[in-house]
Design a protein around this motif. Structure first.
Motif, short mmCIF file in Angstrom:
data_model
loop_
_atom_site.label_atom_id
_atom_site.label_comp_id
_atom_site.label_asym_id
_atom_site.label_seq_id
_atom_site.Cartn_x
_atom_site.Cartn_y
_atom_site.Cartn_z
N VAL A 138 31.95 37.99 42.23
CA VAL A 138 32.96 38.07 41.16
C VAL A 138 32.45 39.02 40.08
N ARG A 139 33.31 39.90 39.61
CA ARG A 139 32.94 40.75 38.48
C ARG A 139 33.88 40.46 37.31
N VAL A 140 33.28 40.18 36.18
CA VAL A 140 34.07 39.88 34.97
C VAL A 140 33.98 41.10 34.06
N ARG A 141 35.12 41.69 33.75
CA ARG A 141 35.07 42.87 32.88
C ARG A 141 34.91 42.44 31.41
N PRO A 142 34.45 43.35 30.55
CA PRO A 142 34.36 42.98 29.12
C PRO A 142 35.75 42.92 28.50
N LEU A 143 35.84 42.24 27.39
CA LEU A 143 37.10 42.27 26.63
C LEU A 143 37.34 43.71 26.20
N GLN A 226 43.89 40.67 39.26
CA GLN A 226 45.12 40.96 38.55
C GLN A 226 45.09 42.39 38.01
N THR A 227 46.21 42.86 37.60
CA THR A 227 46.27 44.21 37.04
C THR A 227 45.37 44.29 35.79
N GLY A 228 44.67 45.40 35.67
CA GLY A 228 43.81 45.63 34.52
C GLY A 228 42.50 44.85 34.53
N SER A 229 42.14 44.26 35.68
CA SER A 229 40.92 43.44 35.71
C SER A 229 39.67 44.25 36.07
N GLY A 230 39.85 45.51 36.45
CA GLY A 230 38.68 46.36 36.69
C GLY A 230 38.39 46.69 38.14
N LYS A 231 39.39 46.60 39.00
CA LYS A 231 39.17 46.91 40.43
C LYS A 231 38.87 48.40 40.62
N THR A 232 39.73 49.24 40.08
CA THR A 232 39.52 50.68 40.23
C THR A 232 38.25 51.10 39.50
N HIS A 233 38.01 50.51 38.35
CA HIS A 233 36.79 50.81 37.60
C HIS A 233 35.56 50.50 38.46
N THR A 234 35.61 49.36 39.14
CA THR A 234 34.47 48.96 39.98
C THR A 234 34.29 49.91 41.16
N MET A 347 49.96 46.49 30.42
CA MET A 347 48.61 45.95 30.55
C MET A 347 47.58 46.96 31.06
N ASN A 348 48.02 48.12 31.50
CA ASN A 348 47.07 49.13 32.00
C ASN A 348 47.71 50.51 31.96
N ASP A 349 47.07 51.44 31.26
CA ASP A 349 47.61 52.79 31.16
C ASP A 349 47.52 53.54 32.49
N HIS A 350 46.51 53.17 33.27
CA HIS A 350 46.31 53.84 34.57
C HIS A 350 46.33 52.79 35.66
N SER A 351 47.48 52.23 35.86
CA SER A 351 47.56 51.14 36.84
C SER A 351 47.83 51.70 38.24
N SER A 352 47.04 51.20 39.22
CA SER A 352 47.28 51.62 40.61
C SER A 352 48.57 50.97 41.04
N ARG A 353 49.47 51.78 41.58
CA ARG A 353 50.74 51.22 42.03
C ARG A 353 50.78 51.07 43.55
N ALA A 386 46.10 46.99 44.80
CA ALA A 386 46.85 47.04 43.54
C ALA A 386 46.77 45.64 42.93
N GLY A 387 46.87 45.58 41.61
CA GLY A 387 46.71 44.29 40.95
C GLY A 387 47.97 43.46 40.95
N SER A 388 47.78 42.17 41.13
CA SER A 388 48.94 41.28 40.99
C SER A 388 49.36 41.31 39.52
N1 ATP Z 1 33.46 46.51 33.78
C1 ATP Z 1 34.13 47.30 32.96
N2 ATP Z 1 33.51 47.90 31.95
C2 ATP Z 1 34.19 48.70 31.12
N3 ATP Z 1 35.52 48.96 31.23
C3 ATP Z 1 36.18 48.39 32.22
C4 ATP Z 1 35.53 47.52 33.12
N4 ATP Z 1 36.45 47.10 34.01
C5 ATP Z 1 37.61 47.67 33.66
N5 ATP Z 1 37.46 48.43 32.60
C6 ATP Z 1 38.50 49.20 31.95
O1 ATP Z 1 39.67 48.41 31.94
C7 ATP Z 1 40.81 49.18 32.24
C8 ATP Z 1 41.54 48.62 33.44
O2 ATP Z 1 40.69 48.73 34.56
P1 ATP Z 1 41.20 49.17 35.98
O3 ATP Z 1 42.21 50.26 35.90
O4 ATP Z 1 40.02 49.41 36.80
O5 ATP Z 1 41.93 47.85 36.43
P2 ATP Z 1 42.63 47.54 37.80
O6 ATP Z 1 42.24 46.17 38.15
O7 ATP Z 1 42.32 48.58 38.79
O8 ATP Z 1 44.14 47.56 37.40
P3 ATP Z 1 45.42 47.89 38.29
O9 ATP Z 1 45.55 46.81 39.29
O10 ATP Z 1 46.55 47.87 37.33
O11 ATP Z 1 45.21 49.22 38.90
C9 ATP Z 1 40.35 50.59 32.44
O12 ATP Z 1 40.47 51.29 31.23
C10 ATP Z 1 38.89 50.42 32.77
O13 ATP Z 1 38.12 51.57 32.43
#
Ligand code: ATP
Length: 637
Positions: A138-143, A226-234, A347-353, A386-388
């Motif tokens: 599990v990866r928890v992104r920062p606020l 979920q959307t914006g949880s950091g999947k693409t970032h990871t 919830m996300n400016d760059h959301s994977s669709r 893609a995020g739920s």
């Molecule tokens: N671990 C992290 N550290 C710093 N920033 C993060 C982290 N995880 C996510 N973010 C930031 O949070 C935002 C959303 O992350 P990301 O786009 O990866 O989410 P996602 O789960 O892929 O969303 P979606 O499902 O909508 O595509 C991005 O701006 C990303 O850079």
């Protein structure tokens, strides 16, 4: 910032997604329009070319790996070893040692533990490791800044031991610690908000996935959340990494980039193997499969078909690009990232669709000890789901709403599949893979013969409590799925390998039996007679047992074809059977001799007693009369 489970589970194996099958479908291979826009040369493509070069390394520098000491500072202590981590809290104790993380990785099946098993579906032979569970971290992104500005607190706590505690859902009200609604989840590893991209590479188990991909397994790493949880970032890092020329040393690079570096590092060190790498990149957008390396202006969807031969689904006509160098793989990643569907919502400016699947095929040719060439086809799928999303929260409408509905629907089907697979009773029943393109292509990763890593991404923010709970539950269920990693091999090569092993085993048995006969011969009481017998029997073995077995030079085995090898095995089996019979016969002879010896001894004792009696009845007899007769003496000897 990494938490791990105390009883360290294995990374589990199974199933190369059939996403991979695209690479073997053949029809879709060709030159991908990968731009190589950063001055990279466009990767070349070939049809099959397995027997080519060893992939050359890249000129890109490999980031220096963090020292263990540095790594340890990021690890939170296990339960009972010190302080507990607070949500996103800082340094842990070095007592939560990376040693365990490393030993955990070592427990994962490797080529050393491979066994040959018969494949029911194809009749070919396969190398496998024991059944095991899917590895879930599990990866928890920062606020994020907005959440901090809006004063959203963290809903998660990290007590160590691979655990995450989700507080009760009293969003918007004053926070209480209602024990009834507190939930504790345990995973293989938990990455707290402070974990770096490098931590994910080092401790998620992805390195083992890559190593097994090289060994010929089908491997999959997927991010869920979920959307914006950091999947693409990871997986790939922030989107601006792909704007302009990327700096290979940028610490924000995601798991895919780092995995490519690690993959090339490993390949470079294996001078004894010829590797050919190929890659494909696709997305599933609104239930349509689009080739991200060749989307075309109309983004024409490709068909997903069932392959009887491989027993899995594949994407027809998907481009597979030859990647001789690291730069070629990176160009594939960049091209795909540019072409994938991205949108923005509340919830996300760059959301994977869309869901994306990047597959690296690893074809290898290795000469084994006996000189046989062994070809393997491993692959690694990187899946960014893609995020739920709750459309009310993302305020989706129109096109974004349609996308969200399709995303949620396919994730729901994935959820059903995971739920069924994780239940031992339902597992053997119907699993609804066919209900979505995503589950068709992930079927083999989830329940097949590959190795799977799930990275569940969650937000710590209180207002995402429901989605976080949902993801943690999803991940817990996935953890219960068992898979059995298998290397599928070319049936002819598998046959040769297995015959070669048979010959080796028979040769060993042959040597052993001959040695046993020799020993017996040396130990036999009547050397001369046994000698004759042995010669006689050996003569019988080589003449009477059919054609004599030719002396085999193991180095020359590859020159023999399958039928010659089979004939050789037959000859060895005949000879070994004769040797076994001979051995049995000699043991019987030995038993008879021992019995005879015992009878003679008893007779000797009886005669001695008789002699004593005679002496007693003749006390005045000559001294010489006390001497046993010559005949008796001889017998006693
Ligand atoms: N671990 C992290 N550290 C710093 N920033 C993060 C982290 N995880 C996510 N973010 C930031 O949070 C935002 C959303 O992350 P990301 O786009 O990866 O989410 P996602 O789960 O892929 O969303 P979606 O499902 O909508 O595509 C991005 O701006 C990303 O850079």
């Amino acid at each position: 910032m990494v938490r791990r489970a105390s009883s360290v589970p294995h990374l589990n194996s199974s199933g190369g997604s059939s996403a991979d099958s695209a690479g073997t479908s053949g029809s879709g291979r060709g030159r991908a329009p990968v731009a190589g826009s950063r001055g990279r040369k466009t990767p070349s493509t070939t049809s099959t070319g397995q027997n080519q070069r060893q992939s050359s390394g890249s000129s890109s520098s490999v980031p220096r790996s963090r020292s263990l000491t540095n790594g340890m500072r990021r690890l939170s202590p296990q339960k009972g070893t010190g302080s507990s981590g607070g949500g996103g809290g800082g340094g842990g104790s070095s007592r939560n040692t990376p040693y365990f993380l490393r030993s955990r990785e070592n427990e994962i099946g490797s080529a050393d533990t491979l066994e040959i098993v018969a494949s029911k579906s194809t009749g070919s032979e396969e190398c496998s490791t024991p059944e095991d569970n899917i590895n879930v971290v599990v990866r928890v992104r920062p606020l994020n800044d907005k959440e901090k500005r809006d004063r959203h607190g963290s809903t998660l706590q990290f007590p160590g031991n691979g655990q995450v505690i989700l507080e009760g859902n009293d969003v918007g009200q004053k926070r209480s610690h209602n024990r009834d609604s507190v939930r504790v989840f345990t995973y293989n590893v938990v990455f707290e908000p402070g974990a770096t991209q490098e931590d994910i590479l080092d401790y998620s188990g992805i390195k083992r996935i890559i190593e097994m991909g090289i060994e010929g397994f089908s491997c999959t790493a997927f991010c869920y959340g979920q959307t914006g949880s950091g999947k693409t970032h990871t997986l790939t890092g922030p989107p601006d990494l792909f704007v302009g020329k990327p700096n290979p040393k940028d610490p924000r690079h995601g798991l895919i980039f780092r995995s490519f570096l690690y993959l090339f590092q490993l390949i470079k060190n294996r001078k004894d193997v010829n590797y050919v790498l190929k890659a494909s990149f696709m997305e599933i957008y609104n239930e349509r499969v689009i080739d991200l390396l060749n989307p075309g202006s109309a983004r024409k969807p490709l068909a997903v078909r069932w392959s009887k031969k491989s027993g899995g689904f594949f994407v027809e006509n998907l481009f597979t690009v030859d990647c001789e160098e690291l730069d070629d793989l990176l160009a594939v990643l960049e091209e795909g990232m540019r072409n994938r569907a991205v949108g923005s919502h509340a919830m996300n400016d760059h959301s994977s669709r869309s869901h994306t699947i990047l597959t690296v095929h690893i074809l290898s040719d290795q000469q084994t000890d006996g000189g046989v060439f062994l070809s393997k086809h491993g692959k690694i799928n990187f899946v960014d789901l893609a995020g739920s999303e709750l459309t009310k929260k993302t305020m989706s409408e129109g096109k974004t709403l349609e996308e969200a509905n399709n995303i949620n629907k396919s994730l729901m089907v994935l959820g059903y599949c995971i739920s069924s697979l994780s239940d031992s009773k339902k597992r053997s029943g119907h699993i609804p893979y066919r209900d979505s393109q995503l589950t068709k292509l992930l079927a083999d990763s989830l329940a097949g013969n590959g190795v799977t890593l799930m990275i569940a991404c969650v937000s710590p923010a209180h207002y995402n409590h429901a989605e976080t709970l949902n993801t943690l539950r999803y991940a817990s269920r996935a953890k219960r799925i068992r898979t059995k990693p298998v290397i599928k091999m070319d049936p002819r090569e598998a046959l040769i390998l297995s015959l070669k092993r048979d010959i080796h085993a028979l040769q060993m048995e042959n040597d052993h039996l001959k040695a046993a006969l020799n020993l017996h011969h040396q130990a036999a009481p009547n050397g001369g007679a046994a000698d004759n017998l042995l010669e006689l029997q050996l003569d019988r073995v080589s003449s009477g047992g059919g054609a004599p077995v030719p002396k085999v030079d193991l180095q020359r085995l590859p020159e023999l074809d399958g039928s010659e090898l089979a004939e050789l095995v037959k000859l060895y089996m005949v000879e070994n059977e004769s040797l076994r019979q001979e051995n049995n016969h000699l043991f019987t002879v030995r038993e008879t001799i021992l019995r005879d010896q015992e009878i003679v001894c008893r007779e000797n004792e009886r005669l001695l007693k008789k002699l004593e009696d005679v002496n007693k009845s003749n006390p005045n007899g000559n001294e010489d009369d006390n001497e046993p007769s010559k005949e008796v003496q001889t017998k006693k000897e």
